[in-house]
Structures are given as structure tokens and as C-alpha cells.
Design a protein around this motif. Structure first.
Motif, PDB file in Angstrom:
ATOM      1  N   ILE A  21      10.849   2.837  -6.316  1.00 42.17           N
ATOM      2  CA  ILE A  21       9.518   2.248  -6.294  1.00 42.17           C
ATOM      3  C   ILE A  21       8.822   2.454  -4.951  1.00 42.17           C
ATOM      4  N   VAL A  22       9.573   2.368  -3.846  1.00 47.71           N
ATOM      5  CA  VAL A  22       8.960   2.606  -2.536  1.00 47.71           C
ATOM      6  C   VAL A  22       8.477   4.053  -2.435  1.00 47.71           C
ATOM      7  N   ASP A  23       9.335   4.995  -2.799  1.00 47.72           N
ATOM      8  CA  ASP A  23       8.939   6.406  -2.748  1.00 47.72           C
ATOM      9  C   ASP A  23       7.783   6.682  -3.700  1.00 47.72           C
ATOM     10  N   GLY A  24       7.869   6.114  -4.903  1.00 50.27           N
ATOM     11  CA  GLY A  24       6.828   6.353  -5.895  1.00 50.27           C
ATOM     12  C   GLY A  24       5.470   5.842  -5.459  1.00 50.27           C
ATOM     13  N   LEU A  25       5.411   4.627  -4.933  1.00 52.84           N
ATOM     14  CA  LEU A  25       4.140   4.056  -4.494  1.00 52.84           C
ATOM     15  C   LEU A  25       3.552   4.848  -3.327  1.00 52.84           C
ATOM     16  N   ASN A  26       4.400   5.254  -2.388  1.00 57.44           N
ATOM     17  CA  ASN A  26       3.907   6.058  -1.263  1.00 57.44           C
ATOM     18  C   ASN A  26       3.356   7.399  -1.747  1.00 57.44           C
ATOM     19  N   GLN A  27       4.034   8.035  -2.699  1.00 56.01           N
ATOM     20  CA  GLN A  27       3.554   9.312  -3.226  1.00 56.01           C
ATOM     21  C   GLN A  27       2.249   9.166  -3.991  1.00 56.01           C
ATOM     22  N   ILE A  28       2.079   8.048  -4.662  1.00 54.54           N
ATOM     23  CA  ILE A  28       0.840   7.781  -5.398  1.00 54.54           C
ATOM     24  C   ILE A  28      -0.347   7.638  -4.452  1.00 54.54           C
ATOM     25  N   GLY A  29      -0.083   7.161  -3.243  1.00 53.43           N
ATOM     26  CA  GLY A  29      -1.155   6.916  -2.288  1.00 53.43           C
ATOM     27  C   GLY A  29      -1.357   5.460  -1.946  1.00 53.43           C
ATOM     28  N   LEU A  30      -0.331   4.629  -2.253  1.00 52.72           N
ATOM     29  CA  LEU A  30      -0.364   3.218  -1.882  1.00 52.72           C
ATOM     30  C   LEU A  30       0.666   3.023  -0.769  1.00 52.72           C
ATOM     31  N   PRO A  31       0.229   2.960   0.493  1.00 53.18           N
ATOM     32  CA  PRO A  31       1.180   2.859   1.607  1.00 53.18           C
ATOM     33  C   PRO A  31       2.078   1.632   1.454  1.00 53.18           C
ATOM     34  N   THR A  32       3.395   1.877   1.485  1.00 59.55           N
ATOM     35  CA  THR A  32       4.376   0.821   1.239  1.00 59.55           C
ATOM     36  C   THR A  32       5.492   0.937   2.261  1.00 59.55           C
ATOM     37  N   PHE A  84      13.826  -8.471  -3.786  1.00 59.81           N
ATOM     38  CA  PHE A  84      13.545  -7.376  -4.733  1.00 59.81           C
ATOM     39  C   PHE A  84      12.040  -7.222  -4.944  1.00 59.81           C
ATOM     40  N   TYR A  85      11.330  -7.165  -3.810  1.00 59.51           N
ATOM     41  CA  TYR A  85       9.880  -7.005  -3.827  1.00 59.51           C
ATOM     42  C   TYR A  85       9.448  -5.877  -2.892  1.00 59.51           C
ATOM     43  N   VAL A  86       8.328  -5.249  -3.258  1.00 63.17           N
ATOM     44  CA  VAL A  86       7.623  -4.355  -2.340  1.00 63.17           C
ATOM     45  C   VAL A  86       6.201  -4.868  -2.221  1.00 63.17           C
ATOM     46  N   PHE A  87       5.529  -4.449  -1.154  1.00 66.93           N
ATOM     47  CA  PHE A  87       4.227  -5.023  -0.806  1.00 66.93           C
ATOM     48  C   PHE A  87       3.256  -3.889  -0.448  1.00 66.93           C
ATOM     49  N   PRO A  88       2.841  -3.102  -1.442  1.00 65.65           N
ATOM     50  CA  PRO A  88       1.969  -1.963  -1.157  1.00 65.65           C
ATOM     51  C   PRO A  88       0.553  -2.385  -0.764  1.00 65.65           C
ATOM     52  N   GLN A  89      -0.057  -1.551   0.058  1.00 61.41           N
ATOM     53  CA  GLN A  89      -1.419  -1.792   0.521  1.00 61.41           C
ATOM     54  C   GLN A  89      -2.406  -1.176  -0.467  1.00 61.41           C
ATOM     55  N   VAL A  90      -3.482  -1.923  -0.782  1.00 59.91           N
ATOM     56  CA  VAL A  90      -4.480  -1.436  -1.741  1.00 59.91           C
ATOM     57  C   VAL A  90      -5.898  -1.499  -1.187  1.00 59.91           C
ATOM     58  N   ARG A  97       1.595   4.563 -14.788  1.00 56.66           N
ATOM     59  CA  ARG A  97       0.346   3.856 -15.110  1.00 56.66           C
ATOM     60  C   ARG A  97      -0.449   3.552 -13.842  1.00 56.66           C
ATOM     61  N   ILE A  98       0.240   3.139 -12.791  1.00 60.63           N
ATOM     62  CA  ILE A  98      -0.454   2.846 -11.531  1.00 60.63           C
ATOM     63  C   ILE A  98      -1.109   4.103 -10.990  1.00 60.63           C
ATOM     64  N   GLU A  99      -0.411   5.225 -11.096  1.00 59.21           N
ATOM     65  CA  GLU A  99      -0.986   6.485 -10.615  1.00 59.21           C
ATOM     66  C   GLU A  99      -2.260   6.831 -11.369  1.00 59.21           C
ATOM     67  N   ARG A 100      -2.244   6.653 -12.681  1.00 63.97           N
ATOM     68  CA  ARG A 100      -3.464   6.896 -13.468  1.00 63.97           C
ATOM     69  C   ARG A 100      -4.604   5.997 -13.019  1.00 63.97           C
ATOM     70  N   PHE A 101      -4.255   4.771 -12.716  1.00 65.22           N
ATOM     71  CA  PHE A 101      -5.294   3.810 -12.319  1.00 65.22           C
ATOM     72  C   PHE A 101      -5.905   4.145 -10.960  1.00 65.22           C
ATOM     73  N   VAL A 102      -5.076   4.486  -9.981  1.00 67.09           N
ATOM     74  CA  VAL A 102      -5.593   4.647  -8.611  1.00 67.09           C
ATOM     75  C   VAL A 102      -6.178   6.032  -8.358  1.00 67.09           C
ATOM     76  N   LYS A 103      -5.833   7.022  -9.176  1.00 71.53           N
ATOM     77  CA  LYS A 103      -6.239   8.411  -8.901  1.00 71.53           C
ATOM     78  C   LYS A 103      -7.730   8.574  -8.666  1.00 71.53           C
ATOM     79  N   PRO A 104      -8.613   7.949  -9.460  1.00 66.79           N
ATOM     80  CA  PRO A 104     -10.055   8.130  -9.234  1.00 66.79           C
ATOM     81  C   PRO A 104     -10.549   7.555  -7.897  1.00 66.79           C
ATOM     82  N   TYR A 105      -9.760   6.682  -7.271  1.00 70.26           N
ATOM     83  CA  TYR A 105     -10.232   6.003  -6.061  1.00 70.26           C
ATOM     84  C   TYR A 105      -9.695   6.632  -4.771  1.00 70.26           C
ATOM     85  N   LEU A 106      -8.828   7.641  -4.914  1.00 66.90           N
ATOM     86  CA  LEU A 106      -8.241   8.246  -3.715  1.00 66.90           C
ATOM     87  C   LEU A 106      -9.075   9.423  -3.218  1.00 66.90           C
TER      88      LEU A 106
END
Length: 387
Positions: A301-312, A319-325, A378-387
Motif C-alpha cells: 500500500i505504501v509503494d502503491g500510493l506513492n506510485q499513484i501520486g499520493l505522497p506517503t 496498520f495505517y498509512v497517512f497519504p497526503q492529498v 480505484r484510487i488511481e482512477r480517481f486521482v488521475k485527472p487531478y495530477l
């Protein structure tokens, strides 16, 4: 009635931001929830069977207010083995209905009206509420991602006033996953000693650490006699619904907390106590297996969120992560609401855990790896238009 019925201290506390999003998600189909901090594992077989056997054997009466002595003896040995601290099972340990009851009753037992309690935040939503319900004043101290959400002794000292009574810390941290190294905890210990403060240390996630060691605050030099140590069975043993926690503290604090517990609760559920006893006796292998699986999910999840463009930042505990949005142009709440409605993924707004959580969201990786990977898509689909 012309008079307001609700007590001011209750009206001051907002409803839980976690529960609100959980309730919304529960009404929607095909939701992947990364919202609630609950293991997806079932309580291990032998622990469940111990509870069942206690019922079959007719152990359905109250226990001692403090809890089964056998459980307290086992817990005392468990704490000693892990951290080298000894607590008297008769006078310094109390079995409670989850850690939340232990925290609230300890606050009621030690905080006078107007006393200030310093709370590093982002922090678990119940921390400020427990202080307010006890008549105290929560004093937040911000942490930041730049410092890996670790509070410093200097930051705490700046918040101290003549009304300061205690410090409340929770590491490994919910919601950030931060872990405090020993040297940083020693800074807090020095402040507590200097100003003669109590320290409430919520260590419910103590077993859930990855690649680092957990330092028990009460094990630090001079801290055993000024620490209220809080723990439980929910997270490490996947026993959330059993509602079983504990408090370890000096005799006077334990006795005062027990007094409130005996009037409000009587004793923790008997069946849960027998299950907890078995968890301490035979659950270590299960804990290690679950921690290894959480670690695998954590890295995904940490690697995935960082690759999506949500700095984590790399969480090392719980068992939590705290990505920046915030860089996407959303507030935390806007992001969480739109993600839920557009892609059916539930996360929690970061500012539900205090103002310094603004611009972040909390995601829990206590879900299966398949669900985490689907949520990342799903998160990647959601954030892609905003990056």
C-alpha cells in the motif's frame, strides 16, 4: 424543558469522524473499506475455543473487579518478558472492557476540572474526548510528516502551563503509523520528570511494528512510577469484538481507576477474559504470522500510493498509512467523500484526528491483499485527472 438537557462537556465533543464514514460506507454496495482499524483475521482457533469452553464449563459469573487473577498473573509475566517491567497482579493491573474504558476511567481517576493534558496529534479520536469527559482541557501539539509525525520534547515543553497535569501519547500511532524511537521518548520522559507530570501511554499497537523495535514508555528510567500504561488484546490477537483491555499503573492510580470501573462496569466479560488468558499462553505464533502479513500489505500500500501520486511516508507501526492529498486541490473531507461516492473506497479524513491531519487521509491495511490492490486501482482512477 427550558433548560438544556445535554451536559456541556458532552456537547463540546463532536461525533467520531471515523464512525460517520463507516456508517455511510455500510449503506453502499461494492465498497472497499480502508476506514475501520479492525483486523480482517478471525480470532485464532484456540483462543475462540477457550472462550467456548469457559461457557460450556459454566464460567458465566462475575469475576473480581480487577479481572481473573490467573489472567492478571499471565499478563504480568507477559509484560515482564517483553519489556522487563514488573507489575503486581494484585494491586497494579486492571482488566477492562477494551483500552477505551481503561483510558477513560484513568482520566476520570486522575484529572481534575481544568487540568490540561498535552496530546501530540494527529491522534486517535478518543484522546481529546476522554480528557473533556473527565473535565480536563486537551492541549494539542502538532507533528508533521517532515518529522515522521514524531513529537519532540521541545514541542511538548512549549505547551506546558501551570495547569498541565499529564501527557497522553499513543505510539505506534493511530492514524499515522509513526513509531517513536527510544531517544525521542527519552525527551518526553525528561519533560515528565522536570514538571512532575503523569504520562498516559496507549500501546495497543505495541506488537505491530515492522523493522523497528517498540520501546515501552514505562520501561524508561524513572518512568514506571509516573506512567499509566494501556494495552489490550484487540489488535495483536484479532480480538476486537471481545472488548478486552488492560491498565498497568502504580498502586494509587490503579486503585482509583478500579473504583470507577467497579461502579461503572463491575468486571470485564468473563468469557473474554478466558479467551485472553489463552491468547497470552499460546497466541505468540499467531501474532507473528499476522504481523508478517500486515508487513507485506504495508509495503504494497505504501509503494502503491506513492506510485499513484499520493505522497506517503513509510509507516513503521500499527496498520495505517497517512497519504497526503492536499496537492490535488481537495480538503481531507472532500477527498474522502468524493472517493467514496465515485469509486466506493472508504478512507478517513486526516483532520478527524486533529488539525495537523488536514490535507491527509487515513487508510487501513488490515484488509486482504486482494482488496488493497483493488482499492489502489480505484484510487488511481480517481486521482488521475487531478495530477
Amino acid at each position: 424543558m427550558t433548560q438544556e438537557r445535554i451536559a456541556e462537556r458532552v456537547a463540546l465533543v463532536p461525533p467520531s469522524g471515523i464512525r460517520r464514514f463507516f456508517d455511510i460506507a455500510a449503506q453502499m454496495p461494492d465498497v472497499i473499506s480502508l476506514g475501520i482499524g479492525e483486523p480482517d483475521f478471525v480470532t485464532p482457533d484456540q483462543i475462540r475455543n477457550a472462550g467456548i469452553q469457559s461457557l460450556q464449563q459454566g464460567f458465566t459469573a462475575y469475576t473480581s473487579n480487577s479481572g481473573l487473577l490467573e489472567l492478571r498473573v499471565a499478563l504480568s509475566e507477559h509484560i515482564k518478558q517483553l519489556y522487563g517491567i514488573e507489575y503486581d497482579p494484585e494491586t497494579e493491573l486492571l482488566i477492562t472492557v477494551g483500552v477505551s474504558e481503561a483510558l477513560q476511567n484513568a482520566m476520570l481517576a486522575t484529572i481534575n476540572p481544568g487540568d490540561e493534558v498535552i496530546i501530540p496529534e494527529p491522534s486517535f479520536v478518543a484522546y481529546p474526548a476522554s480528557v473533556v469527559f473527565a473535565g480536563g482541557v486537551p492541549v494539542p501539539v502538532s507533528t508533521s510528516v517532515e518529522n515522521s509525525f514524531q513529537v519532540t520534547g521541545d514541542a511538548i515543553e512549549e505547551a506546558i502551563t501551570p495547569r498541565t497535569r499529564a501527557i497522553l501519547i499513543g505510539y505506534p500511532n493511530n492514524p499515522t503509523g509513526a513509531v517513536m524511537p527510544r531517544e525521542r521518548l527519552l525527551e518526553i520522559a525528561a519533560i515528565a520528570e522536570k514538571y512532575d507530570l503523569l504520562v498516559f501511554s496507549d500501546e495497543i499497537y505495541d506488537r505491530l511494528v515492522y523493522g523497528v523495535d517498540h520501546t515501552c514508555f514505562a520501561s524508561l528510567p524513572g518512568m514506571r512510577n509516573r506512567t499509566v500504561l494501556l494495552g489490550g488484546f484487540s489488535k495483536a490477537y484479532a480480538m476486537t469484538g471481545w472488548r478486552l483491555g488492560w491498565l498497568a499503573a502504580p498502586v494509587d492510580v490503579t486503585a482509583a481507576t478500579r473504583k470507577i470501573h467497579q461502579y461503572a462496569i463491575m468486571s470485564a466479560p468473563t468469557v473474554a477474559q478466558y479467551a485472553g488468558l489463552e491468547a497470552l499462553r499460546s497466541g505468540e505464533k499467531d501474532v507473528r504470522q499476522m504481523v508478517a502479513e500486515y508487513d507485506r500489505r504495508r509495503r504494497v500500500i505504501v509503494d502503491g500510493l506513492n506510485q499513484i501520486g499520493l505522497p506517503t511516508f513509510e509507516a513503521q507501526g500499527a496498520f495505517y498509512v497517512f497519504p497526503q492529498v492536499s496537492h490535488l486541490g481537495f480538503t481531507s473531507e472532500e477527498f474522502a467523500e468524493q472517493l467514496l461516492h465515485d469509486q466506493q473506497v472508504a478512507v478517513i479524513p486526516g483532520d478527524a484526528f486533529g488539525p495537523s491531519g488536514a490535507g491527509f487521509v487515513r487508510a487501513c491495511y488490515a484488509s486482504s491483499l486482494d482488496k488493497i490492490e483493488a482499492a489502489l486501482d480505484r484510487i488511481e482512477r480517481f486521482v488521475k485527472p487531478y495530477l
